[in-house]
Scaffold this motif. Structure first.
Motif: not given
Length: 395
Positions: A5-11, A39-45, A92-95
């Motif tokens: 949860a602490q890892k930066p989120l890259i959208v 070390g990153f989280r990722v989501r695709v829109v 909104r939760d993207a870093d």
């Protein structure tokens, strides 16, 4: 140890993604697969339907494919400039937001940055200069709207030397060169082990690929030797399977031209076992990723001399360049390439496959992560750069 949860989120924002297949989709998917271990989280829109298969209707709003979280949003308008304002709801939760290609998302997220307040980078993927159609309008848009939109990005990442040259006048020192990584494993060593008079092209069935020229080339080659044939592999765009087959009938080579729609990577790998030469008549490429994939398979590329392919051939002299609008001269070049394969086959295949390894995803992902960390103010943890120096000046 940093928790998940602490890892930066890259959208990652891109107009088309899995299950669609293409160069842009492959780049984003490979980048997404590389980020968690760095070390990153990722989501695709992305948009909620496939431009190449509108009959499939809307895809699920949320889905996980190959371990990648995907959120899909409604859109309207042109597939070249799909208007999808719902993208703002998913930042909104993207870093950090990473926009791929120069389209509605590039413009809207820049002009609306006071709404989402997230740092952003963008990758060019050839911009919107894939064809010469409406060139005056495109130039006007680029030097006005795109110039203003570019100001909203911490970095503009050119995926080829040609893109860097295009974007530096409007973004100057914020432009960085990170050439596309290539999944060199999916077709590795797939090409025929003996020279075969069989051509292949892989990619979207779009007008900038100039696929009718490849069909005309096949007709010219068959007039010289009856064994020549062509496989066209990809997904429909502004050209369809029926249109390509009609062109083959018109040229009298319907038995020699096979159009393959929507093959999986293993199916493509299987097809390449009977092929020796890769051809592309494309008049514009963002990077030339598919040519590197062809090299990894051991295919010898014969390419139209667009800017991206000229840059690629400048590094790899084994590649052949020509003007595909001159069918007779291109046929000469293809036959000369076949003669080279007859004379140097195993060694030439090995050299092509070895050269393709320089474009593997590990080093490319490290460079992207360095950009992310720089923008986010995090320390770089990348190892020393591998393979050739992609920051070298354009030739």
């Amino acid at each position: 140890m940093t928790s998940q949860a602490q890892k930066p989120l890259i959208v990652q924002v891109v107009r088309q993604f899995l299950p669609n297949r293409g160069g842009l989709e492959d780049v984003v998917a490979n980048l997404c697969h590389s980020l968690p271990e760095r070390g990153f989280r990722v989501r695709v829109v992305t948009c909620d339907s496939l431009f190449s298969e509108p009959e499939r209707g809307r895809l699920p709003v949320e889905e996980v494919i190959d371990g990648i979280e995907i959120v899909r949003i409604p859109w309207r308008g042109s597939t070249r400039y799909p208007v999808a304002p719902a993208v703002f709801r998913h930042l909104r939760d993207a870093d950090l937001v990473h926009v791929h290609a120069i389209d509605f998302f590039f413009d809207a997220l820049s002009w609306g940055r006071l709404l989402h307040r997230r740092p952003m980078v963008a990758t060019t993927h050839g911009g919107f200069f894939h064809t010469k159609a409406f060139s005056a309008l495109k130039a006007t848009w680029f030097n006005s709207v795109t110039r203003v939109s570019a100001q909203g990005y911490a970095n503009i990442i050119g995926c080829s030397e040609a893109d860097v040259r295009t974007f530096q006048p409007i973004a100057r020192d914020r432009v960085r060169l990170i050439e596309n990584g290539v999944d060199i494993g999916k077709f590795e060593d797939a090409a025929s082990k003996v020279p075969a008079r069989r051509l292949v092209t892989i990619g979207r069935f779009s007008s900038n690929k100039r696929l009718p020229l490849l069909i005309a080339l096949t007709a010219a080659l068959k007039a010289r030797h009856p064994d020549w044939s062509l496989d066209i592999i990809g997904v429909p765009s502004d050209l369809t399977v029926d249109m390509l087959q009609a062109e083959a009938r018109k040229q009298g080579v319907e038995a020699a031209v096979t159009v393959h729609k929507g093959l999986t990577n293993p199916e493509i790998h299987h097809r390449l076992a009977e092929v020796s030469l890769f051809v592309s008549a494309s008049d514009y490429e963002g990077f030339g990723l598919v040519a590197v994939e062809a090299m990894s398979a051991g295919l010898l590329p014969v390419l139209n001399a667009n800017a991206a392919f000229v840059d690629l051939a400048g590094r790899h002299p084994a590649l052949s360049l020509c003007d595909f609008a001159d069918i007779a001269a291109t046929a000469d070049r293809v036959e000369a390439a076949y003669v080279r394969l007859e004379a140097q086959g195993p060694a030439l295949r090995a050299d092509l496959m070895s050269a393709a390894h320089a474009y593997g995803w590990s080093a490319v992902a490290d460079r992207y992560c360095d950009v992310y960390r720089s923008v986010l103010g995090l320390a770089s943890v990348s190892p020393p750069a591998m393979s050739f120096d992609t920051t070298a000046p354009a030739r």
